[in-house]
Design a protein around this motif. Sequence first.
Motif, PDB file in Angstrom:
ATOM      1  N   GLU A  93       0.741  11.013 -20.317  1.00 45.06           N
ATOM      2  CA  GLU A  93       1.651  11.057 -19.177  1.00 45.06           C
ATOM      3  C   GLU A  93       1.301   9.975 -18.148  1.00 45.06           C
ATOM      4  O   GLU A  93       2.184   9.348 -17.559  1.00 45.06           O
ATOM      5  CB  GLU A  93       1.599  12.443 -18.534  1.00 45.06           C
ATOM      6  CG  GLU A  93       2.091  13.557 -19.453  1.00 45.06           C
ATOM      7  CD  GLU A  93       1.771  14.945 -18.920  1.00 45.06           C
ATOM      8  OE1 GLU A  93       2.689  15.775 -18.876  1.00 45.06           O
ATOM      9  OE2 GLU A  93       0.605  15.189 -18.554  1.00 45.06           O
ATOM     10  N   ILE A  94       0.001   9.759 -17.950  1.00 40.59           N
ATOM     11  CA  ILE A  94      -0.436   8.689 -17.050  1.00 40.59           C
ATOM     12  C   ILE A  94       0.011   7.339 -17.588  1.00 40.59           C
ATOM     13  O   ILE A  94       0.503   6.478 -16.845  1.00 40.59           O
ATOM     14  CB  ILE A  94      -1.969   8.721 -16.877  1.00 40.59           C
ATOM     15  CG1 ILE A  94      -2.407  10.005 -16.173  1.00 40.59           C
ATOM     16  CG2 ILE A  94      -2.448   7.496 -16.097  1.00 40.59           C
ATOM     17  CD1 ILE A  94      -3.911  10.201 -16.119  1.00 40.59           C
ATOM     18  N   ALA A  95      -0.153   7.148 -18.892  1.00 39.46           N
ATOM     19  CA  ALA A  95       0.246   5.888 -19.515  1.00 39.46           C
ATOM     20  C   ALA A  95       1.730   5.621 -19.300  1.00 39.46           C
ATOM     21  O   ALA A  95       2.129   4.484 -19.003  1.00 39.46           O
ATOM     22  CB  ALA A  95      -0.074   5.910 -21.007  1.00 39.46           C
ATOM     23  N   HIS A  96       2.543   6.644 -19.440  1.00 39.39           N
ATOM     24  CA  HIS A  96       3.987   6.468 -19.238  1.00 39.39           C
ATOM     25  C   HIS A  96       4.288   5.991 -17.826  1.00 39.39           C
ATOM     26  O   HIS A  96       5.099   5.068 -17.626  1.00 39.39           O
ATOM     27  CB  HIS A  96       4.734   7.771 -19.510  1.00 39.39           C
ATOM     28  CG  HIS A  96       6.160   7.741 -19.049  1.00 39.39           C
ATOM     29  ND1 HIS A  96       7.111   6.939 -19.632  1.00 39.39           N
ATOM     30  CD2 HIS A  96       6.779   8.392 -18.024  1.00 39.39           C
ATOM     31  CE1 HIS A  96       8.270   7.099 -18.997  1.00 39.39           C
ATOM     32  NE2 HIS A  96       8.088   7.967 -18.029  1.00 39.39           N
ATOM     33  N   VAL A  97       3.646   6.599 -16.831  1.00 36.88           N
ATOM     34  CA  VAL A  97       3.870   6.214 -15.436  1.00 36.88           C
ATOM     35  C   VAL A  97       3.481   4.754 -15.216  1.00 36.88           C
ATOM     36  O   VAL A  97       4.237   3.965 -14.635  1.00 36.88           O
ATOM     37  CB  VAL A  97       3.085   7.132 -14.485  1.00 36.88           C
ATOM     38  CG1 VAL A  97       3.095   6.578 -13.058  1.00 36.88           C
ATOM     39  CG2 VAL A  97       3.661   8.534 -14.509  1.00 36.88           C
ATOM     40  N   LEU A  98       2.299   4.375 -15.693  1.00 41.13           N
ATOM     41  CA  LEU A  98       1.800   3.017 -15.462  1.00 41.13           C
ATOM     42  C   LEU A  98       2.658   1.972 -16.162  1.00 41.13           C
ATOM     43  O   LEU A  98       2.934   0.900 -15.610  1.00 41.13           O
ATOM     44  CB  LEU A  98       0.347   2.905 -15.927  1.00 41.13           C
ATOM     45  CG  LEU A  98      -0.669   3.796 -15.190  1.00 41.13           C
ATOM     46  CD1 LEU A  98      -2.057   3.601 -15.765  1.00 41.13           C
ATOM     47  CD2 LEU A  98      -0.664   3.517 -13.697  1.00 41.13           C
ATOM     48  N   VAL A  99       3.074   2.277 -17.371  1.00 42.68           N
ATOM     49  CA  VAL A  99       3.920   1.338 -18.113  1.00 42.68           C
ATOM     50  C   VAL A  99       5.299   1.240 -17.478  1.00 42.68           C
ATOM     51  O   VAL A  99       5.850   0.153 -17.293  1.00 42.68           O
ATOM     52  CB  VAL A  99       4.036   1.753 -19.595  1.00 42.68           C
ATOM     53  CG1 VAL A  99       5.086   0.906 -20.319  1.00 42.68           C
ATOM     54  CG2 VAL A  99       2.687   1.628 -20.292  1.00 42.68           C
ATOM     55  N   ASP A 100       5.871   2.386 -17.132  1.00 39.51           N
ATOM     56  CA  ASP A 100       7.230   2.408 -16.610  1.00 39.51           C
ATOM     57  C   ASP A 100       7.350   1.669 -15.280  1.00 39.51           C
ATOM     58  O   ASP A 100       8.311   0.935 -15.058  1.00 39.51           O
ATOM     59  CB  ASP A 100       7.697   3.851 -16.441  1.00 39.51           C
ATOM     60  CG  ASP A 100       9.171   3.941 -16.086  1.00 39.51           C
ATOM     61  OD1 ASP A 100      10.005   3.677 -16.961  1.00 39.51           O
ATOM     62  OD2 ASP A 100       9.484   4.268 -14.925  1.00 39.51           O
ATOM     63  N   LEU A 106      -4.334  -1.045 -10.487  1.00 35.77           N
ATOM     64  CA  LEU A 106      -4.592   0.393 -10.432  1.00 35.77           C
ATOM     65  C   LEU A 106      -5.886   0.636  -9.681  1.00 35.77           C
ATOM     66  O   LEU A 106      -6.911   0.011  -9.963  1.00 35.77           O
ATOM     67  CB  LEU A 106      -4.691   0.979 -11.841  1.00 35.77           C
ATOM     68  CG  LEU A 106      -5.232   2.420 -11.949  1.00 35.77           C
ATOM     69  CD1 LEU A 106      -4.260   3.404 -11.310  1.00 35.77           C
ATOM     70  CD2 LEU A 106      -5.505   2.786 -13.409  1.00 35.77           C
ATOM     71  N   ILE A 107      -5.840   1.557  -8.733  1.00 39.74           N
ATOM     72  CA  ILE A 107      -7.038   2.008  -8.025  1.00 39.74           C
ATOM     73  C   ILE A 107      -7.221   3.478  -8.351  1.00 39.74           C
ATOM     74  O   ILE A 107      -6.264   4.250  -8.280  1.00 39.74           O
ATOM     75  CB  ILE A 107      -6.890   1.803  -6.507  1.00 39.74           C
ATOM     76  CG1 ILE A 107      -6.723   0.315  -6.188  1.00 39.74           C
ATOM     77  CG2 ILE A 107      -8.092   2.379  -5.760  1.00 39.74           C
ATOM     78  CD1 ILE A 107      -6.425   0.016  -4.729  1.00 39.74           C
ATOM     79  N   HIS A 108      -8.437   3.864  -8.727  1.00 40.23           N
ATOM     80  CA  HIS A 108      -8.662   5.256  -9.116  1.00 40.23           C
ATOM     81  C   HIS A 108     -10.024   5.751  -8.657  1.00 40.23           C
ATOM     82  O   HIS A 108     -10.957   4.975  -8.436  1.00 40.23           O
ATOM     83  CB  HIS A 108      -8.535   5.424 -10.638  1.00 40.23           C
ATOM     84  CG  HIS A 108      -9.642   4.760 -11.417  1.00 40.23           C
ATOM     85  ND1 HIS A 108     -10.823   5.407 -11.739  1.00 40.23           N
ATOM     86  CD2 HIS A 108      -9.738   3.515 -11.941  1.00 40.23           C
ATOM     87  CE1 HIS A 108     -11.606   4.580 -12.432  1.00 40.23           C
ATOM     88  NE2 HIS A 108     -10.970   3.432 -12.574  1.00 40.23           N
ATOM     89  N   ALA A 123      -0.979  -0.186 -20.561  1.00 37.36           N
ATOM     90  CA  ALA A 123      -0.182  -0.512 -19.387  1.00 37.36           C
ATOM     91  C   ALA A 123      -0.247  -1.990 -19.007  1.00 37.36           C
ATOM     92  O   ALA A 123       0.523  -2.447 -18.163  1.00 37.36           O
ATOM     93  CB  ALA A 123      -0.632   0.344 -18.207  1.00 37.36           C
ATOM     94  N   GLN A 124      -1.175  -2.733 -19.602  1.00 41.77           N
ATOM     95  CA  GLN A 124      -1.315  -4.160 -19.317  1.00 41.77           C
ATOM     96  C   GLN A 124      -1.538  -4.429 -17.831  1.00 41.77           C
ATOM     97  O   GLN A 124      -0.956  -5.347 -17.249  1.00 41.77           O
ATOM     98  CB  GLN A 124      -0.098  -4.935 -19.831  1.00 41.77           C
ATOM     99  CG  GLN A 124       0.085  -4.823 -21.339  1.00 41.77           C
ATOM    100  CD  GLN A 124       1.261  -5.634 -21.844  1.00 41.77           C
ATOM    101  OE1 GLN A 124       2.103  -6.070 -21.079  1.00 41.77           O
ATOM    102  NE2 GLN A 124       1.311  -5.846 -23.154  1.00 41.77           N
TER     103      GLN A 124
END
Length: 507
Positions: A93-100, A106-108, A123-124
Amino acid sequence: MHQHGIGAWLAKRRLKSPDRIALVHGDQSTMTYRRFADGADQVAALLRRRGVGKGDAVAYLGENSPEFLQVMFGAARLGAVFVPVNTRLAPPEIAHVLVDCGARLLIHDPDFAPRVAAVVTDAQIRHVLVTGEGTADRPGLTQLLGTTAADVEPTKVTMDDPAAIIYTSGTTGRAKGAVLTHGNLTWVALNCVVDYDVVSTDVALMISPLFHVASLGMGALPVILKGATLVLEKGFEPGRALAQIERHGVTMLSGVPTTYQLMADHPNWASTDLSTLGKLTCGGSAVPTRILNAYEERGLSFSQGYGMTEASPGATSLPPAMTRAKQGSVGLPHFFTDVRIADENGAPAPPGTTGEIEIAGPNVFLGYHQLPEETAEAFTADGWFRSGDLGYLDTDGYLHIAGRLKDMIISGGENIYPPELELLLSEIDGVTGVAVIGVPDARWGEVPWAIVTVREGAAVDTDTVRDFLDGKVARYKLPKNVVIVSELPRTASGKVRKADLRTRFGG
């Protein structure tokens, strides 16, 4: 350059109230508006040096903290788009957000490093930064800001420019990014200032995560706009929340019915000094009578309301004075927002007639990120947002929710959309049919149940389903019960009649 967006707020707060406490974090850490603004300026400079510019997406995966807000305002100063990521999401789900969203950076928080490592290559993303001090080999945000000069000129930003993308699950099962403009976030904050009487002396306890648009748009932003104080909590624990109210003289608190119930049930409830607490807001679902009674016994009452991500999120509010007189209602439209009811033909419905709730106003979102067809379908020809929810207005103009067109489940304030789970559950070997419904729950308001048909001899039970979904979706989405039935009730066209299932299983 003229900066008319939220990126200008902290610079103005630094001039107007530099020494006022803006943020309280942890047991001792405080931050003035001067430090808050300086930090946001440094974040802007840091992002600019890593190639972030106007329109670029900056993703943030982390708990409530000063860094969360400084990154948001720093990005806004550049005209970049802030994308807060729900910390409860599973790696896919995280991958989808970052790709979309096409995040460039990204800061985490450090605790999320394993999940980030699993998805960041997909996500490149060009730059990944961690909050805190970091290490010698990988300096964290705190270290980096310590050596970064706040020398970036603000970018020209208008109220119509995108400020944030907030992801909300859709009925198709894929999360959609709601694009909120600087104007959307400004007007929702103004709505709260007007309707909740936010003042500069308020102290607001943030027990809900800021990645939720309700906490951000209706919690943090109006408080910052007025130059009041935010007490940031990483998570919710009822005993600690009560202690923080007493310790900091909290005047404002937002939550969902579950959080308020857990506080009232805590052993320290009766002995905690709540005398400063005057503004309680509750969303997610209606406040049960038992909770109203418990708080009224302490001289406290609630503002309730209705909204959604696409409205940034507030649409209506029910003032405390009307809590009993209009119990069951979610209130009147916010000051700068309009609400109407459309009948099945799209025409305005008279009072007392149930129809689709439609919303208009400067707080209504720009559209769904890179989804022009879905965006077009979400609006009427004359520009009103179609909520997908059913309701009616009474003769006094108060909104009452009657049901959901989208079958959304709200569990502890979290939105759960059945199609996402149904699509995954249909992949389980032996499952021949599935429907996910919301079933009332005393603690969470609603919880998801999976009603399934299975192939003869197949071994499918609650543990099987939860184990299969674990890691694929956030844990709050896991069905609390799995019921095997001989067949699912269906219409002539083959659609599952979920209303029949909800009636049968207590929904």
